[in-house]
Design a protein around this motif. Sequence first.
Motif, mmCIF file in Angstrom:
data_model
loop_
_atom_site.group_PDB
_atom_site.id
_atom_site.type_symbol
_atom_site.label_atom_id
_atom_site.label_comp_id
_atom_site.label_asym_id
_atom_site.label_seq_id
_atom_site.Cartn_x
_atom_site.Cartn_y
_atom_site.Cartn_z
ATOM 1 N N SER A 10 0.844 -1.189 0.000
ATOM 2 C CA SER A 10 0.000 0.000 0.000
ATOM 3 C C SER A 10 0.882 1.242 0.000
ATOM 4 N N SER A 11 1.120 1.803 -1.161
ATOM 5 C CA SER A 11 1.983 2.978 -1.256
ATOM 6 C C SER A 11 1.345 4.212 -0.636
ATOM 7 N N ASP A 12 0.010 4.308 -0.695
ATOM 8 C CA ASP A 12 -0.681 5.493 -0.179
ATOM 9 C C ASP A 12 -0.941 5.433 1.320
ATOM 10 N N ASP A 13 -1.143 4.245 1.849
ATOM 11 C CA ASP A 13 -1.475 4.088 3.268
ATOM 12 C C ASP A 13 -0.725 2.884 3.834
ATOM 13 N N PRO A 14 0.598 3.013 4.021
ATOM 14 C CA PRO A 14 1.380 1.842 4.445
ATOM 15 C C PRO A 14 0.924 1.261 5.776
ATOM 16 N N ARG A 52 4.929 -0.372 1.802
ATOM 17 C CA ARG A 52 4.596 0.443 0.626
ATOM 18 C C ARG A 52 4.657 -0.372 -0.673
#
Length: 322
Positions: A10-14, A52
């Motif tokens: 999850s790059s936006d919400d690690p 991420r």
Amino acid sequence: MLAVYAQHPSSDDPLGALRFGEHPEPTVPDDTWTVVTVKAAGLNHHDLWTLRGAGLPADRYPMILGGEASGTDEEGNEVIAGAVIAAPRWSHEPVRDPAHTLLSEGAPGTFAQRVAVPRHALAPKPPEFSHAEAACVTGTWLTAYRMLFTKSGLTPGDTVLVQGAGGGVSTALLRLARAAGFRVWVTSRSAEKRAAAEHLGAHAAFPSGRPLPEPVDAVMESVGRATWSHSLRSVRPGGTVVVTGATTGADPIAHLNRIFWNELSIVGSTSGTLDELRRLLAFMTEHGLRPDIADELPFTDAHKGFERLLAGDVVGKIAFHW
């Protein structure tokens, strides 16, 4: 068994991909591996990168996080588990193994009650170290040791610049360099972290990007894009920039003209060897050095540790324990 793991990339919400819960027991591929019962483990930026999705294919998730630990082997010996996994014949230089990998990449990591590790990747834990201290050695202090004493070409009395004061590697670099007789300068955007670095022994601390009073003999670089130009401007002609990370980006402007005109050496450095780990532990024991631990948390509160690391609210290392 219980473990802390990345459920998916999850790059936006690690932190939204971070999980704590049941996970399968470790398995060993052959008799060159063993299972270590984890007592404590250290948190690194690599764990955030895994959350991420950096460097790990999507089909390897869920993945147990963690690249370093202290615990006991199957015979009850207290041991330290290193991060780089390589075939036994490459144990003297694991990064030269074309198939080398890291715990939490090619194999499940150390944020679990038990972890499988190659026997040749284990070192005895010095009795003087707590498990939390021993768990914070291979990911940062071993990296720093190799940078300073194997890769940099520095000798006592030389001046070394450590970019990005406050992180685990930079703090280890500062402590080791000071003990070894180097003049140590550091940089940071944070006045608080500069003051903390001076308290730990830095001879001088400067705001990030600020011109230095004079060129240094070597720069220890783990920040990347944000400090790269400053590193090349700060080192003397014929000096060395040792690179072990790029937390702010891996694609800065190269400034090749400065590199060739000043005959600079740009040297990569990754983790360290088992022999370097043993020498590091002996050096730390001799000089009374221990990892600077910002916080010790139970694995059940791992999310809090990740939050602090993501926010940059750390001077030293965060350790988890069972």
